[in-house]
Design a protein around this motif. Sequence first.
Motif, mmCIF file in Angstrom:
data_model
loop_
_atom_site.group_PDB
_atom_site.id
_atom_site.type_symbol
_atom_site.label_atom_id
_atom_site.label_comp_id
_atom_site.label_asym_id
_atom_site.label_seq_id
_atom_site.Cartn_x
_atom_site.Cartn_y
_atom_site.Cartn_z
ATOM 1 N N THR A 60 4.050 4.311 -5.770
ATOM 2 C CA THR A 60 3.538 3.514 -6.885
ATOM 3 C C THR A 60 2.942 2.220 -6.375
ATOM 4 O O THR A 60 2.140 1.592 -7.054
ATOM 5 C CB THR A 60 4.647 3.212 -7.913
ATOM 6 N N GLU A 61 3.348 1.824 -5.163
ATOM 7 C CA GLU A 61 2.791 0.641 -4.524
ATOM 8 C C GLU A 61 2.896 0.793 -3.016
ATOM 9 O O GLU A 61 3.608 1.656 -2.523
ATOM 10 C CB GLU A 61 3.500 -0.626 -4.990
ATOM 11 N N ILE A 66 0.598 -3.295 5.023
ATOM 12 C CA ILE A 66 -0.426 -2.284 5.305
ATOM 13 C C ILE A 66 -1.777 -2.951 5.572
ATOM 14 O O ILE A 66 -2.638 -2.396 6.244
ATOM 15 C CB ILE A 66 -0.512 -1.237 4.172
ATOM 16 N N GLY A 67 -1.936 -4.163 5.105
ATOM 17 C CA GLY A 67 -3.170 -4.915 5.350
ATOM 18 C C GLY A 67 -3.390 -5.273 6.805
ATOM 19 O O GLY A 67 -4.480 -5.693 7.189
ATOM 20 N N GLN A 68 -2.385 -5.082 7.644
ATOM 21 C CA GLN A 68 -2.518 -5.362 9.072
ATOM 22 C C GLN A 68 -3.200 -4.220 9.818
ATOM 23 O O GLN A 68 -3.492 -4.340 11.007
ATOM 24 C CB GLN A 68 -1.131 -5.640 9.672
ATOM 25 N N LEU A 84 -2.608 -0.723 -6.639
ATOM 26 C CA LEU A 84 -2.863 -1.650 -5.541
ATOM 27 C C LEU A 84 -2.863 -3.086 -6.045
ATOM 28 O O LEU A 84 -3.360 -3.365 -7.137
ATOM 29 C CB LEU A 84 -4.214 -1.350 -4.895
ATOM 30 N N THR A 85 -2.329 -3.976 -5.233
ATOM 31 C CA THR A 85 -2.424 -5.393 -5.556
ATOM 32 C C THR A 85 -3.865 -5.821 -5.313
ATOM 33 O O THR A 85 -4.640 -5.116 -4.664
ATOM 34 C CB THR A 85 -1.482 -6.224 -4.666
ATOM 35 N N SER A 86 -4.226 -6.982 -5.812
ATOM 36 C CA SER A 86 -5.598 -7.464 -5.584
ATOM 37 C C SER A 86 -5.833 -7.693 -4.090
ATOM 38 O O SER A 86 -6.930 -7.433 -3.585
ATOM 39 C CB SER A 86 -5.858 -8.745 -6.377
ATOM 40 N N ILE A 92 -8.877 -2.879 1.222
ATOM 41 C CA ILE A 92 -9.587 -1.602 1.193
ATOM 42 C C ILE A 92 -11.093 -1.836 1.147
ATOM 43 O O ILE A 92 -11.861 -1.162 1.839
ATOM 44 C CB ILE A 92 -9.096 -0.731 0.025
ATOM 45 N N TYR A 93 -11.519 -2.802 0.365
ATOM 46 C CA TYR A 93 -12.941 -3.128 0.315
ATOM 47 C C TYR A 93 -13.448 -3.544 1.697
ATOM 48 O O TYR A 93 -14.493 -3.094 2.151
ATOM 49 C CB TYR A 93 -13.187 -4.223 -0.720
#
Length: 102
Positions: A60-61, A66-68, A84-86, A92-93
Motif C-alpha cells: 500500500t506504500e 526507495i528514493g535512494q 505513492l507519497t509526493s 519516479i518522475y
Amino acid sequence: TQLTDLNISSNNFTELPTEIGQLTQLTYLAISNNNLTELPREIGQLTQLTDLNISSNNFTELPTEIGQLTQLRYLRRENPSLVLTSEQSDWIYDLMINGCNI
C-alpha cells in the motif's frame, strides 16, 4: 554479499528480511507475485540496482528509502493499492526523465 541477480518471485513470501540490504552488489531484484505488504527500509542500501520488479504484491506504500535507488533503469510496480507519497512520485518522475522504464 557479491550476488548481483536475485529472483525470488512467485514464492508466497509475506516478508522480505532486512538482511536484503547486505546484498549491496545487486543490480537485478525480482520479488513479484508474492504476498509482501511492505519493503524493509534496507531496500535503500541496494544503490547498484538497475532493475527492480515489485509488481503483484500487496503493497500500500513504499519506504522513503526507495528514493535512494537512483541507478534504476527498469521499475515494475503494478500494485493496484499502492499509494505513492509526493516525494516518491517526484523520484519516479526523475527516474523517467533519466531514461528509466516504469
